[in-house]
Design a protein around this motif. Structure first.
Motif, PDB file in Angstrom:
ATOM      1  N   MET A   1      10.706  18.193  -6.933  1.00  0.00           N
ATOM      2  CA  MET A   1      10.243  18.926  -7.911  1.00  0.00           C
ATOM      3  C   MET A   1      10.540  20.812  -7.448  1.00  0.00           C
ATOM      4  O   MET A   1      10.246  20.950  -6.202  1.00  0.00           O
ATOM      5  N   ILE A   2      10.783  21.489  -8.254  1.00  0.00           N
ATOM      6  CA  ILE A   2      10.957  23.046  -7.801  1.00  0.00           C
ATOM      7  C   ILE A   2       9.840  23.674  -8.189  1.00  0.00           C
ATOM      8  O   ILE A   2       9.227  23.766  -9.537  1.00  0.00           O
ATOM      9  N   LYS A   3       9.190  24.291  -7.401  1.00  0.00           N
ATOM     10  CA  LYS A   3       8.012  25.007  -7.475  1.00  0.00           C
ATOM     11  C   LYS A   3       8.010  26.282  -8.405  1.00  0.00           C
ATOM     12  O   LYS A   3       9.307  26.871  -8.101  1.00  0.00           O
ATOM     13  N   ALA A   4       7.157  26.638  -9.152  1.00  0.00           N
ATOM     14  CA  ALA A   4       7.528  27.766 -10.119  1.00  0.00           C
ATOM     15  C   ALA A   4       5.986  28.203 -10.483  1.00  0.00           C
ATOM     16  O   ALA A   4       5.227  27.705 -10.508  1.00  0.00           O
ATOM     17  N   TYR A   5       6.214  29.661 -10.958  1.00  0.00           N
ATOM     18  CA  TYR A   5       5.113  30.344 -11.132  1.00  0.00           C
ATOM     19  C   TYR A   5       5.339  31.106 -12.542  1.00  0.00           C
ATOM     20  O   TYR A   5       6.493  31.841 -12.710  1.00  0.00           O
ATOM     21  N   LYS A   6       4.331  30.958 -13.600  1.00  0.00           N
ATOM     22  CA  LYS A   6       4.869  31.484 -14.901  1.00  0.00           C
ATOM     23  C   LYS A   6       3.853  32.777 -14.970  1.00  0.00           C
ATOM     24  O   LYS A   6       2.736  32.440 -14.817  1.00  0.00           O
ATOM     25  N   LEU A   7       4.256  33.983 -15.100  1.00  0.00           N
ATOM     26  CA  LEU A   7       3.639  34.925 -15.552  1.00  0.00           C
ATOM     27  C   LEU A   7       3.582  35.391 -16.989  1.00  0.00           C
ATOM     28  O   LEU A   7       4.677  35.260 -17.802  1.00  0.00           O
ATOM     29  N   THR A   8       2.236  35.349 -17.715  1.00  0.00           N
ATOM     30  CA  THR A   8       2.163  35.952 -18.989  1.00  0.00           C
ATOM     31  C   THR A   8       1.153  37.016 -18.981  1.00  0.00           C
ATOM     32  O   THR A   8       0.164  37.032 -18.223  1.00  0.00           O
ATOM     33  N   THR A   9       1.010  37.592 -20.307  1.00  0.00           N
ATOM     34  CA  THR A   9       0.095  38.557 -20.382  1.00  0.00           C
ATOM     35  C   THR A   9      -0.952  37.941 -21.287  1.00  0.00           C
ATOM     36  O   THR A   9      -1.112  37.398 -22.411  1.00  0.00           O
ATOM     37  N   GLY A  10      -2.441  38.036 -20.708  1.00  0.00           N
ATOM     38  CA  GLY A  10      -3.571  37.633 -21.630  1.00  0.00           C
ATOM     39  C   GLY A  10      -4.127  38.272 -22.493  1.00  0.00           C
ATOM     40  O   GLY A  10      -3.648  39.511 -22.751  1.00  0.00           O
ATOM     41  N   ALA A  11      -5.081  37.859 -23.323  1.00  0.00           N
ATOM     42  CA  ALA A  11      -5.592  38.762 -24.144  1.00  0.00           C
ATOM     43  C   ALA A  11      -6.219  39.914 -23.750  1.00  0.00           C
ATOM     44  O   ALA A  11      -6.565  41.021 -24.462  1.00  0.00           O
ATOM     45  N   ASP A  12      -6.599  39.892 -22.476  1.00  0.00           N
ATOM     46  CA  ASP A  12      -7.105  41.205 -21.653  1.00  0.00           C
ATOM     47  C   ASP A  12      -6.329  42.155 -21.435  1.00  0.00           C
ATOM     48  O   ASP A  12      -6.351  43.417 -20.771  1.00  0.00           O
ATOM     49  N   GLY A  13      -4.858  41.810 -21.884  1.00  0.00           N
ATOM     50  CA  GLY A  13      -3.808  42.947 -21.413  1.00  0.00           C
ATOM     51  C   GLY A  13      -3.177  42.781 -20.110  1.00  0.00           C
ATOM     52  O   GLY A  13      -2.396  43.756 -19.770  1.00  0.00           O
ATOM     53  N   HIS A  14      -3.980  41.976 -19.257  1.00  0.00           N
ATOM     54  CA  HIS A  14      -3.506  41.873 -17.866  1.00  0.00           C
ATOM     55  C   HIS A  14      -2.223  40.668 -17.738  1.00  0.00           C
ATOM     56  O   HIS A  14      -2.525  39.712 -18.710  1.00  0.00           O
ATOM     57  N   SER A  15      -1.409  40.754 -16.695  1.00  0.00           N
ATOM     58  CA  SER A  15      -0.709  39.576 -16.389  1.00  0.00           C
ATOM     59  C   SER A  15      -1.757  38.588 -15.441  1.00  0.00           C
ATOM     60  O   SER A  15      -2.590  38.948 -14.939  1.00  0.00           O
ATOM     61  N   HIS A  16      -1.390  37.412 -15.941  1.00  0.00           N
ATOM     62  CA  HIS A  16      -1.766  36.010 -15.060  1.00  0.00           C
ATOM     63  C   HIS A  16      -0.923  35.231 -14.710  1.00  0.00           C
ATOM     64  O   HIS A  16       0.243  35.149 -15.232  1.00  0.00           O
ATOM     65  N   VAL A  17      -1.226  34.258 -13.388  1.00  0.00           N
ATOM     66  CA  VAL A  17      -0.060  33.526 -13.196  1.00  0.00           C
ATOM     67  C   VAL A  17      -0.560  32.087 -13.094  1.00  0.00           C
ATOM     68  O   VAL A  17      -1.799  31.681 -13.259  1.00  0.00           O
ATOM     69  N   GLU A  18       0.013  31.150 -13.502  1.00  0.00           N
ATOM     70  CA  GLU A  18      -0.062  29.820 -13.451  1.00  0.00           C
ATOM     71  C   GLU A  18       1.024  29.024 -12.795  1.00  0.00           C
ATOM     72  O   GLU A  18       2.151  29.174 -12.639  1.00  0.00           O
ATOM     73  N   THR A  19       0.554  28.368 -11.848  1.00  0.00           N
ATOM     74  CA  THR A  19       1.449  27.650 -10.834  1.00  0.00           C
ATOM     75  C   THR A  19       1.669  26.183 -11.242  1.00  0.00           C
ATOM     76  O   THR A  19       0.904  25.604 -11.946  1.00  0.00           O
TER      77      THR A  19
END
Length: 121
Positions: free
Chosen positions: A1-19
């Protein structure tokens, strides 16, 4: 499997990461690919992603930081799925002495990305 990190903008207006990881498949409807190189010891201060895109790390190791204090290290062979196109964004700095060589593959907002979160696995 290829490791990945997903960056999204949360309701707080800041970026968050999901592994997680990429599933087997293709980059659906990829219309372009571009390449970029940054010399060793580079960095980029706070910025949102310019568009939704896969960033495929070919060489170099980077430390990414979000406004919330979340951090992760992106290594060669891993993929960043940058979807934090609004808000405070993220910053990165290079670790080690290798240049950062990467490929960018943009995708549309409604695109079905092939990402599985560790939290859901």
């Amino acid at each position: 499997m290829i490791k990945a990190y997903k960056l999204t903008t949360g309701a707080d207006g800041h970026s968050h990461v999901e592994t997680g990881h990429l599933t087997d498949g293709v980059f659906y409807n990829a219309a372009a690919i571009s390449f970029k190189e940054t010399a060793a010891h580079g960095f980029l201060d706070w910025h949102p992603a310019p568009r939704n895109q896969y960033v495929i790390c070919l060489t170099g190791t980077l430390l990414f930081t979000m406004n919330s204090g979340e951090e992760f290290t992106l290594s060669p062979g891993e993929v960043l799925i940058a979807m934090d196109t609004t808000g405070s964004g993220h910053k990165w700095k290079m670790l080690g002495n290798d240049p950062w060589r990467r490929a960018y593959v943009p995708f549309n907002d409604e695109e079905n990305i092939n990402f599985v979160s560790e939290a859901k696995a």
